[in-house]
Design a protein around this motif. Structure first.
Motif, PDB file in Angstrom:
ATOM      1  N   GLY A   1      40.391  26.366  35.639  1.00 19.45           N
ATOM      2  CA  GLY A   1      40.217  26.295  37.070  1.00 19.45           C
ATOM      3  C   GLY A   1      39.414  27.431  37.639  1.00 19.45           C
ATOM      4  N   TYR A   2      39.894  27.924  38.797  1.00 22.90           N
ATOM      5  CA  TYR A   2      39.086  28.906  39.515  1.00 22.90           C
ATOM      6  C   TYR A   2      39.023  30.237  38.796  1.00 22.90           C
ATOM      7  CZ  TYR A   2      43.306  31.254  41.239  1.00 22.90           C
ATOM      8  OH  TYR A   2      44.474  31.946  41.339  1.00 22.90           O
ATOM      9  N   GLY A   3      39.947  30.532  37.869  1.00 25.93           N
ATOM     10  CA  GLY A   3      39.885  31.790  37.126  1.00 25.93           C
ATOM     11  C   GLY A   3      38.597  31.918  36.342  1.00 25.93           C
ATOM     12  N   ARG A   4      38.170  30.819  35.767  1.00 23.75           N
ATOM     13  CA  ARG A   4      36.906  30.821  35.024  1.00 23.75           C
ATOM     14  C   ARG A   4      35.742  31.060  35.980  1.00 23.75           C
ATOM     15  NH1 ARG A   4      33.128  26.780  33.885  1.00 23.75           N
ATOM     16  NH2 ARG A   4      31.966  27.081  31.952  1.00 23.75           N
ATOM     17  N   SER A   5      35.810  30.438  37.151  1.00 20.67           N
ATOM     18  CA  SER A   5      34.726  30.607  38.104  1.00 20.67           C
ATOM     19  C   SER A   5      34.670  32.036  38.637  1.00 20.67           C
ATOM     20  CB  SER A   5      34.906  29.634  39.269  1.00 20.67           C
ATOM     21  OG  SER A   5      34.851  28.307  38.803  1.00 20.67           O
ATOM     22  N   LEU A   6      35.819  32.703  38.750  1.00 22.23           N
ATOM     23  CA  LEU A   6      35.827  34.090  39.204  1.00 22.23           C
ATOM     24  C   LEU A   6      35.073  34.989  38.243  1.00 22.23           C
ATOM     25  CD1 LEU A   6      39.456  34.637  40.571  1.00 22.23           C
ATOM     26  CD2 LEU A   6      37.357  34.260  41.840  1.00 22.23           C
ATOM     27  N   ARG A   7      35.232  34.739  36.962  1.00 21.21           N
ATOM     28  CA  ARG A   7      34.530  35.563  35.971  1.00 21.21           C
ATOM     29  C   ARG A   7      33.023  35.411  36.121  1.00 21.21           C
ATOM     30  NH1 ARG A   7      38.775  33.315  32.962  1.00 21.21           N
ATOM     31  NH2 ARG A   7      37.467  31.813  31.852  1.00 21.21           N
ATOM     32  N   TYR A   8      32.596  34.175  36.274  1.00 23.87           N
ATOM     33  CA  TYR A   8      31.158  33.949  36.400  1.00 23.87           C
ATOM     34  C   TYR A   8      30.635  34.398  37.773  1.00 23.87           C
ATOM     35  CZ  TYR A   8      30.931  31.537  31.969  1.00 23.87           C
ATOM     36  OH  TYR A   8      30.960  31.257  30.623  1.00 23.87           O
ATOM     37  N   ALA A   9      31.499  34.384  38.783  1.00 20.56           N
ATOM     38  CA  ALA A   9      31.079  34.909  40.083  1.00 20.56           C
ATOM     39  C   ALA A   9      30.844  36.410  40.000  1.00 20.56           C
ATOM     40  CB  ALA A   9      32.130  34.585  41.138  1.00 20.56           C
ATOM     41  N   ALA A  10      31.755  37.121  39.312  1.00 20.63           N
ATOM     42  CA  ALA A  10      31.554  38.560  39.124  1.00 20.63           C
ATOM     43  C   ALA A  10      30.295  38.829  38.306  1.00 20.63           C
ATOM     44  CB  ALA A  10      32.778  39.159  38.425  1.00 20.63           C
ATOM     45  N   LEU A  11      30.048  37.975  37.330  1.00 19.65           N
ATOM     46  CA  LEU A  11      28.846  38.122  36.508  1.00 19.65           C
ATOM     47  C   LEU A  11      27.585  37.872  37.333  1.00 19.65           C
ATOM     48  CD1 LEU A  11      28.248  38.817  33.591  1.00 19.65           C
ATOM     49  CD2 LEU A  11      28.339  36.403  33.031  1.00 19.65           C
ATOM     50  N   ASN A  12      27.655  36.884  38.223  1.00 17.40           N
ATOM     51  CA  ASN A  12      26.524  36.641  39.125  1.00 17.40           C
ATOM     52  C   ASN A  12      26.303  37.820  40.067  1.00 17.40           C
ATOM     53  OD1 ASN A  12      25.116  33.815  39.241  1.00 17.40           O
ATOM     54  ND2 ASN A  12      27.211  33.432  38.557  1.00 17.40           N
ATOM     55  N   LEU A  13      27.393  38.441  40.507  1.00 15.11           N
ATOM     56  CA  LEU A  13      27.267  39.608  41.376  1.00 15.11           C
ATOM     57  C   LEU A  13      26.569  40.750  40.641  1.00 15.11           C
ATOM     58  CD1 LEU A  13      27.984  40.698  44.185  1.00 15.11           C
ATOM     59  CD2 LEU A  13      30.138  41.523  43.229  1.00 15.11           C
ATOM     60  N   ALA A  14      26.911  40.916  39.355  1.00 10.71           N
ATOM     61  CA  ALA A  14      26.247  41.945  38.546  1.00 10.71           C
ATOM     62  C   ALA A  14      24.759  41.639  38.392  1.00 10.71           C
ATOM     63  CB  ALA A  14      26.921  42.047  37.179  1.00 10.71           C
ATOM     64  N   SER A  15      24.438  40.365  38.126  1.00 11.03           N
ATOM     65  CA  SER A  15      23.031  39.995  37.965  1.00 11.03           C
ATOM     66  C   SER A  15      22.267  40.158  39.279  1.00 11.03           C
ATOM     67  CB  SER A  15      22.923  38.547  37.465  1.00 11.03           C
ATOM     68  OG  SER A  15      23.338  37.635  38.461  1.00 11.03           O
TER      69      SER A  15
ATOM     70  N   SER B   1      22.327  37.245  50.392  1.00 18.77           N
ATOM     71  CA  SER B   1      22.692  36.775  49.057  1.00 18.77           C
ATOM     72  C   SER B   1      24.016  37.385  48.606  1.00 18.77           C
ATOM     73  CB  SER B   1      21.576  37.094  48.059  1.00 18.77           C
ATOM     74  OG  SER B   1      21.279  38.475  48.066  1.00 18.77           O
ATOM     75  N   ALA B   2      24.187  38.693  48.812  1.00 12.05           N
ATOM     76  CA  ALA B   2      25.457  39.326  48.451  1.00 12.05           C
ATOM     77  C   ALA B   2      26.593  38.799  49.326  1.00 12.05           C
ATOM     78  CB  ALA B   2      25.336  40.838  48.584  1.00 12.05           C
ATOM     79  N   HIS B   3      26.324  38.608  50.620  1.00 12.68           N
ATOM     80  CA  HIS B   3      27.324  38.081  51.544  1.00 12.68           C
ATOM     81  C   HIS B   3      27.787  36.687  51.110  1.00 12.68           C
ATOM     82  CE1 HIS B   3      29.322  37.535  55.428  1.00 12.68           C
ATOM     83  NE2 HIS B   3      28.746  36.346  55.502  1.00 12.68           N
ATOM     84  N   SER B   4      26.836  35.825  50.753  1.00 16.26           N
ATOM     85  CA  SER B   4      27.185  34.458  50.354  1.00 16.26           C
ATOM     86  C   SER B   4      27.940  34.441  49.036  1.00 16.26           C
ATOM     87  CB  SER B   4      25.906  33.613  50.242  1.00 16.26           C
ATOM     88  OG  SER B   4      25.233  33.558  51.473  1.00 16.26           O
ATOM     89  N   LEU B   5      27.535  35.297  48.106  1.00 15.36           N
ATOM     90  CA  LEU B   5      28.217  35.327  46.815  1.00 15.36           C
ATOM     91  C   LEU B   5      29.645  35.827  46.967  1.00 15.36           C
ATOM     92  CD1 LEU B   5      27.793  34.709  43.844  1.00 15.36           C
ATOM     93  CD2 LEU B   5      27.062  37.069  43.510  1.00 15.36           C
ATOM     94  N   LEU B   6      29.856  36.817  47.827  1.00 12.40           N
ATOM     95  CA  LEU B   6      31.215  37.305  48.062  1.00 12.40           C
ATOM     96  C   LEU B   6      32.063  36.244  48.753  1.00 12.40           C
ATOM     97  CD1 LEU B   6      30.468  40.981  49.133  1.00 12.40           C
ATOM     98  CD2 LEU B   6      31.422  40.188  46.974  1.00 12.40           C
ATOM     99  N   HIS B   7      31.471  35.491  49.668  1.00  9.96           N
ATOM    100  CA  HIS B   7      32.199  34.374  50.294  1.00  9.96           C
ATOM    101  C   HIS B   7      32.566  33.327  49.255  1.00  9.96           C
ATOM    102  CE1 HIS B   7      32.623  34.896  54.600  1.00  9.96           C
ATOM    103  NE2 HIS B   7      31.435  35.494  54.640  1.00  9.96           N
TER     104      HIS B   7
ATOM    105  N   GLN C   1      25.965  49.586  41.116  1.00  9.47           N
ATOM    106  CA  GLN C   1      26.812  48.474  41.562  1.00  9.47           C
ATOM    107  C   GLN C   1      26.841  47.360  40.520  1.00  9.47           C
ATOM    108  OE1 GLN C   1      24.484  50.064  43.262  1.00  9.47           O
ATOM    109  NE2 GLN C   1      24.819  50.050  45.476  1.00  9.47           N
ATOM    110  N   ALA C   2      25.703  47.120  39.855  1.00  7.85           N
ATOM    111  CA  ALA C   2      25.666  46.094  38.813  1.00  7.85           C
ATOM    112  C   ALA C   2      26.591  46.453  37.669  1.00  7.85           C
ATOM    113  CB  ALA C   2      24.226  45.929  38.307  1.00  7.85           C
ATOM    114  N   ASP C   3      26.621  47.723  37.316  1.00  7.20           N
ATOM    115  CA  ASP C   3      27.493  48.153  36.230  1.00  7.20           C
ATOM    116  C   ASP C   3      28.964  47.969  36.587  1.00  7.20           C
ATOM    117  OD1 ASP C   3      27.662  49.514  33.569  1.00  7.20           O
ATOM    118  OD2 ASP C   3      28.760  50.999  34.752  1.00  7.20           O
ATOM    119  N   LEU C   4      29.338  48.275  37.829  1.00  8.32           N
ATOM    120  CA  LEU C   4      30.723  48.091  38.267  1.00  8.32           C
ATOM    121  C   LEU C   4      31.121  46.613  38.242  1.00  8.32           C
ATOM    122  CD1 LEU C   4      30.827  50.608  41.259  1.00  8.32           C
ATOM    123  CD2 LEU C   4      31.883  50.886  39.010  1.00  8.32           C
ATOM    124  N   ALA C   5      30.251  45.743  38.750  1.00 10.98           N
ATOM    125  CA  ALA C   5      30.555  44.303  38.754  1.00 10.98           C
ATOM    126  C   ALA C   5      30.623  43.759  37.335  1.00 10.98           C
ATOM    127  CB  ALA C   5      29.491  43.557  39.562  1.00 10.98           C
ATOM    128  N   LEU C   6      29.774  44.264  36.458  1.00  5.49           N
ATOM    129  CA  LEU C   6      29.773  43.804  35.076  1.00  5.49           C
ATOM    130  C   LEU C   6      31.056  44.226  34.365  1.00  5.49           C
ATOM    131  CD1 LEU C   6      28.023  42.279  33.056  1.00  5.49           C
ATOM    132  CD2 LEU C   6      26.973  44.441  32.411  1.00  5.49           C
TER     133      LEU C   6
END
Length: 773
Positions: free
Chosen positions: A309-323, A284-290, A333-338
């Motif tokens: 564009g993709y800038g918005r998606s990057l924010r939500y990707a980092a948020l998904n990584l935190a979740s 799951s972490a591997h796929s999210l980072l990809h 790690q969740a705190d760092l991603a958040l």
């Protein structure tokens, strides 16, 4: 309560991500399969079909148009289940073209109704059928002669390969040679198909659902097929995981898709969601980072509905990584991603993303065990300021959950939930309405109001969804429904309705199979009900194996049940050690309910060594804690323990006075076993006050003795309902002794006979009836 943000769980790019045709190498508007669909539409517009058959065929149009190509056997089988007459007509039409000449296929296209002139049929230009015909005609008219001939040969192969083997669908159509011309026909291969259930015809068909396990995966999908597949699977994972592909099958499809296009970001995101289903932290972490990396590499090609564009998606990707890290307990790690998501959102001045981050921030603090009420209140204010009703409602529900755990009064919590209900119905937030009802059910259950809990659970289960029903999903496979059904099962089990409980769990197993994310809810609930049933019957050898299964799902519940079994097996030292460890742990996690239950179990251990005076301070402390947190059911159970302790200390009058305080809530909201225990204890108190003695014929107060007889009869009816033969044996023993003291020989003999029969049936020594509750 459900997870804080379902919106974070599904990225908006999932439904309309850009998949370029040059990557997949397919522009397949004209293919033998599409000609078969066109023949079906032609027969639907030109022949007379009954209304039910037309309705079934209409529901089949979109899945056939948008789904992957099917073999002729699969296609005819699917149509035949809706309308056999039409399937036969389509078969004749295809046979006429395949066994004829090229001019027969040309004639078929020339006889199709023109979408611009067919105003009174399904082929009107603005209809689904009309749009499909327009695309087909435009694509066909742009073909060169060599491409038309190539299409005709592929149609012949498509038709005759169906009859090449006795079993339909066993031979896949090989892909023709790749062509760099404008209308490529590389998407005509297909694979083996299985039978399609009639009840699934309203859902879009996917090739992997029609293929046996041993068949190799097909080649690349078209742009629309890939988008349709990803959107459908993401929607099903969110709303009805049971109807989505199994984790292994979905993984295989995604691997095949990524093999042809490794930079397909949306496929990586769906891979992340699929890995979350099976709790695979690495994949799951591997796929999210990809997914994160592909968005950066794709540049403007990764734009979604957002303006940035993709800038918005990057924010939500980092948020998904935190979740992701938060769900797996990796809080650092969740705190760092958040913090990274907050930084990017602040740079872009994205208040919506910042509000999501704030909500996850207080969720992270809750998981750490820190006080997060202030952060939650700030989140509610900010959500109201930016007019975000969804997030604001979730924040209020989180505040209500925190208030319930902190012992707030029920009426204050219900007032807060009432305010959120207005928002839900105003904005048609169906998902939050379900969560709110499930949360209300849980709060009433925690407070010991079983009647109110039952009402809220029934209200949720009978509520019509406000969501538009897509892909055949009926909005009944969410976490809220699982919680409500589990509460319903527990309420039925408490009343001795075990057949109804079994039916509920059967439904839960069908709706939430073991591999789904919410299956742990009913698994733990089922184990707890089985455990309590065996313990009530004193079948400790059956209850003991369930402890390990419960520990795998919930360590706290497993430890508590393990102590119960050890106590029942007279291994008091081990039970006491576990209870002390459990109390320390629950005091850290602020789990008040378990703390009170641990105190009650510790007091019972003191009873076994006749330390009734030692148990008294513990019971008083548990009663104060239960009343402080408004836990009525636990307070009533504590009062039962107090009354029993006072009875054993030789003050039955005081025990009877204390018991009257708990009798009303127990009879109104308690479980059948608690009602039986309460009535049995009341009978013993009445007998003690009346001057009853097991040996000797002392003077009895006949009025109190009559009350004792009534209480014993009522206790016997409750235990009979549960088939608790051990406790029934105790009741019959007391009845025989009481009737004997009253001089009622016939009733005494009848009770003695019942006791004798049960004693012979159980073949186990009865514990001292006056030394247990």
């Amino acid at each position: 309560m459900a997870s804080v943000h379902e919106s974070l769980y599904f990225n908006p790019m999932m439904t309309n991500g850009v998949v370029h045709a040059n990557v997949f190498g397919i522009k397949d508007w004209v293919s033998p399969y599409k000609i078969s669909v066109l023949a079906l539409l032609y027969e639907m517009t030109s022949s007379k079909i009954t209304l039910p058959e037309r309705r079934r065929l209409n529901k089949l149009i979109l899945p056939l148009q948008q789904g992957p190509d099917l073999t002729l056997g699969q296609f005819l089988k699917t149509v035949e289940e809706c309308c056999p007459q039409t399937a036969y007509a389509v078969k004749l039409r295809l046979q006429e073209m395949a066994d004829g000449e090229l001019k027969d296929m040309e004639y078929f296209f020339s006889t199709l109704p023109t979408p611009f002139s067919a105003f009174d049929s399904e082929a009107h230009k603005t209809s689904v059928v009309g749009l499909f015909m327009r695309h087909m005609l435009l694509a066909y008219n742009k073909l060169s002669f060599s491409q038309v001939y190539k299409l005709y040969k592929s149609l012949q192969h498509y038709y005759h390969s169906h009859y090449a083997k006795p079993t339909d669908g066993q031979v896949g159509l090989p892909a023709l040679a790749a062509d760099d011309s404008e209308m490529d026909l590389t998407s005509i291969e297909d694979t083996v198909g299985d039978r399609v259930d009639k009840e699934e015809l309203d859902a879009p068909l996917h090739e992997s659902e029609l293929r046996s396990d041993g068949t190799p995966s097909r080649g690349p999908l078209s742009q629309k097929q890939a988008e349709y597949f990803l959107a459908r699977q993401a929607y099903l994972l969110k709303n009805d995981e049971n109807k989505a592909l199994k984790p292994a099958a979905l993984q295989e499809e995604l691997n095949n898709m990524l093999k042809f296009n490794p930079d397909f970001a949306e496929a990586h995101y769906l891979n992340y969601l699929n890995s979350m289903r099976v709790q695979d932290i690495f994949l799951s972490a591997h796929s999210l980072l990809h997914y994160f990396d592909r968005l950066i590499l794709s540049g403007n090609e990764g734009k979604s509905n957002g303006d940035e564009g993709y800038g918005r998606s990057l924010r939500y990707a980092a948020l998904n990584l935190a979740s992701l890290h938060c769900r797996f307990g990796h809080y650092q790690q969740a705190d760092l991603a958040l913090q990274e998501a907050i930084r990017i959102a602040q740079e872009s001045n994205d208040h919506v993303c910042l509000q999501h981050c704030l909500s996850w921030l207080y969720t992270l603090e809750q998981r750490k065990g820190s006080e997060s009420t202030v952060l939650t209140q700030d989140s509610v204010k900010m959500a109201a300021h930016f007019c975000l009703p969804y997030l604001g409602s979730l924040d209020i529900q989180s505040l209500v959950q925190q208030g319930a755990m902190q012992g707030k009064a029920a009426h204050k919590l219900m007032d807060a939930l009432k305010d959120t209900e207005i928002l839900h119905w105003k904005h048609s937030l169906s998902e939050l309405i379900e969560i709110s009802l499930a949360q209300t059910t849980s709060i009433w259950r925690m407070y010991g109001k079983s009647t109110m809990a039952l009402q809220q659970a029934q209200l949720l289960l009978n509520m019509s969804s406000l969501e538009p029903v897509n892909f055949g999903v009926h909005q009944n496979n969410t976490e809220a429904f699982a919680v409500a059904l589990c509460h319903l099962a527990e309420l039925h089990a408490e009343q001795g309705l075990y057949n109804a409980t079994s039916e509920i769990f059967q439904h839960l197993k069908e709706q939430f199979p073991p591999h789904t994310q919410h299956s742990k809810l009913w698994m733990l609930c089922d184990l707890k009900i089985q455990f309590e049933r065996h313990m009530n019957d004193r079948k400790y050898h059956l209850a003991e194996p369930l402890v390990k299964a419960m520990s795998a799902l919930n360590k706290t519940e497993g430890l508590y049940r393990k102590a119960h079994v050890l106590k029942a097996l007279n291994r008091s030292t081990e039970a006491y050690s576990i209870l002390q460890q459990l109390q320390v742990h629950c005091e850290k996690t602020k789990c008040t309910e378990i703390i009170i239950r641990v105190m009650l179990s510790t007091a019972e251990l003191h009873w076994e060594s006749s330390g009734f005076s030692t148990a008294l301070p513990l019971l008083l402390q548990a009663l104060a804690l239960a009343r402080q947190h408004h836990l009525q059911s636990l307070a009533s159970e504590t009062i039962l323990h107090l009354a029993f302790t006072q009875l054993m200390l030789g003050v039955p009058e005081q025990a009877l006075n204390v018991l009257h305080e708990a009798m009303e809530p127990i009879l109104a909201h308690g479980a059948v076993i608690d009602k039986g225990r309460a009535m049995l204890l009341a009978a013993r108190c009445h007998m003690a006050v009346a001057g009853f003695k097991l040996k000797g014929q002392g003077h009895l107060d006949l009025q109190l003795a009559a009350l004792a007889v009534d209480s014993l009869n009522e206790a016997a009816s409750y235990f009979s309902k549960l088939k608790c033969k051990e406790r029934l044996r105790d009741v019959h023993y007391l009845q025989a002794q009481l009737y004997r003291s009253l001089g009622q020989t016939s009733q005494s003999n009848r009770s003695a006979m019942n006791f004798r029969l049960l004693d012979q049936e159980l073949q186990s020594p009865a514990p001292p009836v006056f030394m247990q509750l």
